[in-house]
Design a protein around this motif. Structure first.
Motif, PDB file in Angstrom:
ATOM      1  N   LEU A  19       0.803  -1.226   0.000  1.00  0.00           N
ATOM      2  CA  LEU A  19       0.000   0.000   0.000  1.00  0.00           C
ATOM      3  C   LEU A  19       0.832   1.271   0.000  1.00  0.00           C
ATOM      4  N   VAL A  20       2.049   1.200   0.545  1.00  0.00           N
ATOM      5  CA  VAL A  20       2.922   2.373   0.608  1.00  0.00           C
ATOM      6  C   VAL A  20       4.310   1.999   0.111  1.00  0.00           C
ATOM      7  N   THR A  21       5.050   3.020  -0.242  1.00  0.00           N
ATOM      8  CA  THR A  21       6.445   2.847  -0.591  1.00  0.00           C
ATOM      9  C   THR A  21       7.246   3.903   0.163  1.00  0.00           C
ATOM     10  N   VAL A  22       8.388   3.500   0.669  1.00  0.00           N
ATOM     11  CA  VAL A  22       9.262   4.406   1.411  1.00  0.00           C
ATOM     12  C   VAL A  22      10.434   4.722   0.493  1.00  0.00           C
ATOM     13  N   LYS A  23      10.599   6.010   0.174  1.00  0.00           N
ATOM     14  CA  LYS A  23      11.651   6.439  -0.752  1.00  0.00           C
ATOM     15  C   LYS A  23      12.643   7.331  -0.032  1.00  0.00           C
ATOM     16  N   ARG A  24      13.876   7.270  -0.468  1.00  0.00           N
ATOM     17  CA  ARG A  24      14.904   8.181   0.032  1.00  0.00           C
ATOM     18  C   ARG A  24      14.660   9.558  -0.565  1.00  0.00           C
ATOM     19  N   SER A  25      14.834  10.579   0.242  1.00  0.00           N
ATOM     20  CA  SER A  25      14.686  11.953  -0.225  1.00  0.00           C
ATOM     21  C   SER A  25      15.843  12.278  -1.161  1.00  0.00           C
ATOM     22  N   THR A  26      15.572  13.017  -2.222  1.00  0.00           N
ATOM     23  CA  THR A  26      16.624  13.336  -3.183  1.00  0.00           C
ATOM     24  C   THR A  26      17.666  14.282  -2.601  1.00  0.00           C
ATOM     25  N   GLY A  27      17.258  15.204  -1.763  1.00  0.00           N
ATOM     26  CA  GLY A  27      18.190  16.168  -1.201  1.00  0.00           C
ATOM     27  C   GLY A  27      18.969  15.662   0.002  1.00  0.00           C
ATOM     28  N   TYR A  28      18.373  14.716   0.718  1.00  0.00           N
ATOM     29  CA  TYR A  28      18.979  14.202   1.943  1.00  0.00           C
ATOM     30  C   TYR A  28      18.976  12.678   1.894  1.00  0.00           C
ATOM     31  N   PRO A  29      20.127  12.054   1.666  1.00  0.00           N
ATOM     32  CA  PRO A  29      20.166  10.605   1.473  1.00  0.00           C
ATOM     33  C   PRO A  29      19.737   9.788   2.695  1.00  0.00           C
ATOM     34  N   THR A  30      19.777  10.367   3.895  1.00  0.00           N
ATOM     35  CA  THR A  30      19.365   9.611   5.080  1.00  0.00           C
ATOM     36  C   THR A  30      17.898   9.816   5.426  1.00  0.00           C
ATOM     37  N   ARG A  31      17.245  10.766   4.782  1.00  0.00           N
ATOM     38  CA  ARG A  31      15.837  11.054   5.065  1.00  0.00           C
ATOM     39  C   ARG A  31      14.947  10.236   4.123  1.00  0.00           C
ATOM     40  N   THR A  32      13.872   9.688   4.688  1.00  0.00           N
ATOM     41  CA  THR A  32      12.922   8.934   3.880  1.00  0.00           C
ATOM     42  C   THR A  32      11.590   9.664   3.818  1.00  0.00           C
ATOM     43  N   GLU A  33      10.840   9.370   2.783  1.00  0.00           N
ATOM     44  CA  GLU A  33       9.502   9.919   2.613  1.00  0.00           C
ATOM     45  C   GLU A  33       8.571   8.770   2.254  1.00  0.00           C
ATOM     46  N   VAL A  34       7.362   8.805   2.754  1.00  0.00           N
ATOM     47  CA  VAL A  34       6.407   7.719   2.539  1.00  0.00           C
ATOM     48  C   VAL A  34       5.298   8.196   1.600  1.00  0.00           C
ATOM     49  N   PHE A  35       5.015   7.365   0.590  1.00  0.00           N
ATOM     50  CA  PHE A  35       3.988   7.684  -0.403  1.00  0.00           C
ATOM     51  C   PHE A  35       3.095   6.469  -0.620  1.00  0.00           C
ATOM     52  N   LEU A  36       1.860   6.713  -1.035  1.00  0.00           N
ATOM     53  CA  LEU A  36       0.957   5.626  -1.393  1.00  0.00           C
ATOM     54  C   LEU A  36       1.364   5.052  -2.740  1.00  0.00           C
ATOM     55  N   THR A  37       1.200   3.759  -2.902  1.00  0.00           N
ATOM     56  CA  THR A  37       1.356   3.126  -4.206  1.00  0.00           C
ATOM     57  C   THR A  37       0.025   3.275  -4.943  1.00  0.00           C
ATOM     58  N   GLU A  38      -0.039   2.824  -6.189  1.00  0.00           N
ATOM     59  CA  GLU A  38      -1.318   2.856  -6.918  1.00  0.00           C
ATOM     60  C   GLU A  38      -2.360   2.012  -6.193  1.00  0.00           C
ATOM     61  N   LYS A  39      -1.952   0.871  -5.667  1.00  0.00           N
ATOM     62  CA  LYS A  39      -2.859   0.019  -4.898  1.00  0.00           C
ATOM     63  C   LYS A  39      -3.353   0.762  -3.653  1.00  0.00           C
ATOM     64  N   GLY A  40      -2.469   1.502  -2.996  1.00  0.00           N
ATOM     65  CA  GLY A  40      -2.838   2.284  -1.825  1.00  0.00           C
ATOM     66  C   GLY A  40      -3.816   3.394  -2.163  1.00  0.00           C
ATOM     67  N   ARG A  41      -3.599   4.061  -3.300  1.00  0.00           N
ATOM     68  CA  ARG A  41      -4.519   5.131  -3.732  1.00  0.00           C
ATOM     69  C   ARG A  41      -5.905   4.561  -4.029  1.00  0.00           C
ATOM     70  N   ALA A  42      -5.934   3.408  -4.691  1.00  0.00           N
ATOM     71  CA  ALA A  42      -7.216   2.773  -5.012  1.00  0.00           C
ATOM     72  C   ALA A  42      -7.939   2.357  -3.721  1.00  0.00           C
ATOM     73  N   LEU A  43      -7.194   1.838  -2.768  1.00  0.00           N
ATOM     74  CA  LEU A  43      -7.795   1.432  -1.492  1.00  0.00           C
ATOM     75  C   LEU A  43      -8.343   2.647  -0.745  1.00  0.00           C
ATOM     76  N   PHE A  44      -7.585   3.738  -0.720  1.00  0.00           N
ATOM     77  CA  PHE A  44      -8.053   4.943  -0.022  1.00  0.00           C
ATOM     78  C   PHE A  44      -9.326   5.480  -0.680  1.00  0.00           C
ATOM     79  N   ALA A  45      -9.388   5.444  -2.002  1.00  0.00           N
ATOM     80  CA  ALA A  45     -10.604   5.879  -2.699  1.00  0.00           C
ATOM     81  C   ALA A  45     -11.785   4.994  -2.306  1.00  0.00           C
ATOM     82  N   ALA A  46     -11.550   3.689  -2.179  1.00  0.00           N
ATOM     83  CA  ALA A  46     -12.617   2.761  -1.771  1.00  0.00           C
ATOM     84  C   ALA A  46     -13.061   3.048  -0.334  1.00  0.00           C
ATOM     85  N   VAL A  47     -12.114   3.379   0.523  1.00  0.00           N
ATOM     86  CA  VAL A  47     -12.438   3.716   1.917  1.00  0.00           C
ATOM     87  C   VAL A  47     -13.315   4.965   1.951  1.00  0.00           C
ATOM     88  N   LEU A  48     -12.948   5.972   1.186  1.00  0.00           N
ATOM     89  CA  LEU A  48     -13.739   7.207   1.163  1.00  0.00           C
ATOM     90  C   LEU A  48     -15.128   6.971   0.592  1.00  0.00           C
TER      91      LEU A  48
END
Length: 160
Positions: free
Chosen positions: A121-150
């Motif tokens: 449902l999510v993917t954790v990516k390294r930040s482009t500016g800071y190699p030790t910082r991560t950012e969390v984003f929904l995958t396409e499956k996660g976006r579809a699930l959130f739409a179904a929840v709403l």
């Protein structure tokens, strides 16, 4: 001096309840279900609110064949869905969890669970500016699930 186990447990439950309230209220406002201009769509009775919550959570429960997705996973997923792009530690702070526990939850709702593949449902990516910082984003499956929840949360209480 440690707090008694019952005090610690109730504090944990209070935090979880508070986070659950924030996630559900925000999700409903995002979907437009709590709009002040649309009073007719707002649930009139506590049972209707609970029914909407159950309908909203149904797509999450259906993710696994066994039908059992732990509540903390659902709360973490909904928290990320409401505001993507934060570091794992920021979500941990919001939910009053340790960074270690939040990382484990992110892995389980992400690409790898404790016993094999995660929920994807999510993917954790390294930040482009800071190699030790991560950012969390929904995958396409996660976006579809959130739409179904709403969609589930915004259904009328009168079902055919």
């Amino acid at each position: 001096s440690r707090a008694p186990a019952s005090t610690t447990s109730s504090t944990s439950n209070d935090r979880l309840s508070s986070q659950s309230d924030r996630v559900f209220t925000t999700a409903l406002s995002v979907s437009g279900s709590t709009s002040n201009t649309d009073k007719a769509a707002a649930p009139e009775h506590p049972k209707e609110i609970v029914q909407r919550l159950l309908w909203a959570l149904k797509p999450i429960a259906a993710l696994r064949k066994s039908g059992s997705v732990p509540l903390p996973y659902a709360l973490v997923f909904l928290t990320v869905a409401l505001e993507e792009g934060k570091p794992v530690g920021a979500y941990a702070h919001e939910m009053a969890l340790s960074r270690y526990v939040m990382t484990r939850y992110m892995q389980c709702i992400g690409d790898r669970g404790r016993n094999g593949a995660g929920l994807g449902l999510v993917t954790v990516k390294r930040s482009t500016g800071y190699p030790t910082r991560t950012e969390v984003f929904l995958t396409e499956k996660g976006r579809a699930l959130f739409a179904a929840v709403l969609r589930g949360a915004s259904f009328s209480t009168k079902r055919e």
